[in-house]
Design a protein around this motif. Structure first.
Motif, PDB file in Angstrom:
ATOM      1  N   ILE A  79       0.839  -1.206   0.000  1.00 34.00           N
ATOM      2  CA  ILE A  79       0.000   0.000   0.000  1.00 34.00           C
ATOM      3  C   ILE A  79       0.871   1.253   0.000  1.00 34.00           C
ATOM      4  O   ILE A  79       0.621   2.196  -0.754  1.00 34.00           O
ATOM      5  N   VAL A  80       1.910   1.254   0.852  1.00 40.36           N
ATOM      6  CA  VAL A  80       2.787   2.414   0.947  1.00 40.36           C
ATOM      7  C   VAL A  80       3.583   2.608  -0.337  1.00 40.36           C
ATOM      8  O   VAL A  80       3.663   3.716  -0.888  1.00 40.36           O
ATOM      9  N   GLU A  81       4.187   1.526  -0.837  1.00 39.08           N
ATOM     10  CA  GLU A  81       5.039   1.626  -2.029  1.00 39.08           C
ATOM     11  C   GLU A  81       4.260   2.056  -3.265  1.00 39.08           C
ATOM     12  O   GLU A  81       4.784   2.774  -4.123  1.00 39.08           O
ATOM     13  N   ASN A  82       2.984   1.630  -3.346  1.00 42.22           N
ATOM     14  CA  ASN A  82       2.166   1.976  -4.509  1.00 42.22           C
ATOM     15  C   ASN A  82       1.302   3.213  -4.266  1.00 42.22           C
ATOM     16  O   ASN A  82       0.481   3.575  -5.117  1.00 42.22           O
ATOM     17  N   LYS A  83       1.494   3.826  -3.082  1.00 41.21           N
ATOM     18  CA  LYS A  83       0.793   5.072  -2.729  1.00 41.21           C
ATOM     19  C   LYS A  83      -0.713   4.955  -2.948  1.00 41.21           C
ATOM     20  O   LYS A  83      -1.356   5.843  -3.528  1.00 41.21           O
TER      21      LYS A  83
END
Length: 462
Positions: A79-83
């Motif tokens: 979730i964080v890496e793909n914003k």
């Protein structure tokens, strides 16, 4: 490990996480070996329990722990890496795995459904909000001055008792001849001359000098046995003492006169303000009152501004997902029927505000509340009147320790955080929105707020 994403609707997506033995086997075995080294079991020396037995006893639990942690970490990282602008928390689409067949399976699959924040524009400059400025009237100022004068009397200690004085006395129980009774009832107390109802008793007291010693009967002076028992603080077993005579010594006389509006009082109420006359004193009081009123105006404004932003929020929501999500996260407190009935009037508005808050925070770092600010707010509540600017290093450490202890309470910490965030957000909205100002007295403001709350409650009950 493999992670795949699939769009379900414009505002929902599915994430599937697939893991195999290579992803978790080493960590599971390392944990089992750690258990083996510590295990103590009848029939085996400590640390020598067979690995197979340890695996049979603890393998399933450790596997479940490691796999679930791996899945959770992987999901959050994705979730964080793909914003991904996630709304709420991911919801599992499959039941939790019980790992019954861990020896036979080579792979575990986990499916999650996520709601995404809708795209929308938030232009605060286009929003018009009412703001009430509360004015301190001349009558309000005078009431405050009257309270100040009453609360700050000029106190003197005259040598004799006057008609409106307080009197500190020492009492000793006396017999019929006026002699003190050995081991009899004795007490120090204070009474006001207004409490003395008997004209004869008042005449006996007025003019008496400090140090005077004489016989006095409280039941007669107060014209009530019950009142005498109360002023003497007698319990049920002592009620008969209320009517006895006492040898009374006048220990101190305290005389109070109404304070005067002079520079001495001005300095006492507003130290360092250098107020020279009554007009400046009144203006200072008016300004301080209106400053306090502003806090209430800001809270009212914030509530109204939030309501308006929610009402004008025009982006779509993933309603179907959110209804299921609310039930899932309620831990059995909500059912689908309840959520359906209250979704439009209650839950949807709360979700809309979460989205608006997220948008405001995204573009304004200054709205974030820092830990140092929470600590300072706690200090201001606890030590505001202690002159902390002059405290030594040792006192500073003790104060920090008190703050640390209180902030360990998560509820109190969150309360202060929310308080600070609301103040920051209210100030920002005041700055950005177009204000339509209205001035009224505090009395009218209270009436207005009460009427609106009553109307709101009546509407909610319908």
């Amino acid at each position: 490990m493999n992670i795949a994403q699939e769009a379900l609707t414009d505002l929902t997506t599915k994430i599937q996480i697939s893991i195999d033995k290579n992803d978790y086997e080493k960590e599971v075995n390392d944990s089992l070996k750690s258990y083996q080294r510590k295990a103590s079991m009848p029939g085996f020396r400590p640390g020598k329990v067979p690995f197979g037995l340890i695996k049979k006893m603890y393998g399933k639990a450790i596997l479940a722990e490691k796999v679930n942690q791996l899945v959770s970490d992987s999901l959050n990282s994705y979730i964080v890496e793909n914003k991904l602008p996630v709304l709420g928390y991911p919801m599992p689409l499959t039941e939790p795995d019980n790992f019954d067949d861990l020896d036979q399976r080579e792979q575990f699959n986990f499916d999650f459904e996520l709601a995404l924040m809708p795209a929308f524009e938030l232009n605060l400059q286009d929003k018009v909000a009412n703001y009430i400025r509360i004015e301190a009237t001349a009558e309000d100022v005078q009431k405050t001055i009257d309270n100040i004068l009453e609360g700050n009397p000029i106190i003197t200690q005259p040598d004799t008792i006057g008609a409106d004085d307080r009197v500190n006395v020492v009492l000793s129980e006396a017999d019929d001849k006026g002699e003190e009774i050995e081991d009899g009832f004795g007490k120090e107390l204070t009474f006001h001359m207004d409490q003395i109802k008997s004209a004869e008793a008042r005449e006996q007291l007025i003019g008496k000098e400090v140090g005077a010693e004489f016989i006095f009967n409280f039941a007669k002076a107060l014209e009530s046995d019950e009142a005498a028992a109360k002023i003497l603080e007698l319990n049920e077993d002592q009620k008969d003492i209320a009517t006895v005579d006492f040898n009374m010594i006048i220990d101190e006389v305290i005389h109070e006169e109404k304070a005067e509006l002079n520079e001495e009082l001005f300095e006492k109420i507003f130290p360092g303000a250098e107020i020279a006359d009554e007009l400046a004193f009144r203006e200072k009081i008016k300004a301080e009152m209106e400053k306090r009123y502003e806090d209430e105006s800001d809270r009212y404004f914030f509530t109204k501004a939030v309501d308006q932003l929610i009402e004008t929020f025009d982006a779509p929501l993933p309603d179907d997902f959110l209804k299921r999500w609310l039930v899932y996260n309620s831990e059995g407190k909500l059912n689908q029927e309840t959520v359906e009935a209250e979704y439009g009037t209650k839950y949807a508005n709360s979700i809309k505000w979460q989205i608006i808050e997220a948008e405001l925070l995204k573009n304004n770092e200054n709205l974030n509340v820092k830990e140092a600010e929470v600590r300072e707010r706690m200090k201001s509540y606890l030590f505001a009147n202690l002159g902390l600017g002059n405290m030594d290093e040792e006192m500073g450490k003790r104060m920090e320790g008190v703050v640390d202890s209180l902030l360990e309470n998560k509820e109190e910490h969150q309360r202060l955080h929310n308080e600070l965030f609301e103040q920051k957000l209210a100030a920002y909205l005041k700055e950005q929105m177009t204000l339509q100002e209205e001035t009224m007295t505090y009395t009218d403001f209270v009436v207005k707020v009460n009427e609106e709350n009553n109307n709101k409650n009546e509407t909610a009950d319908e």
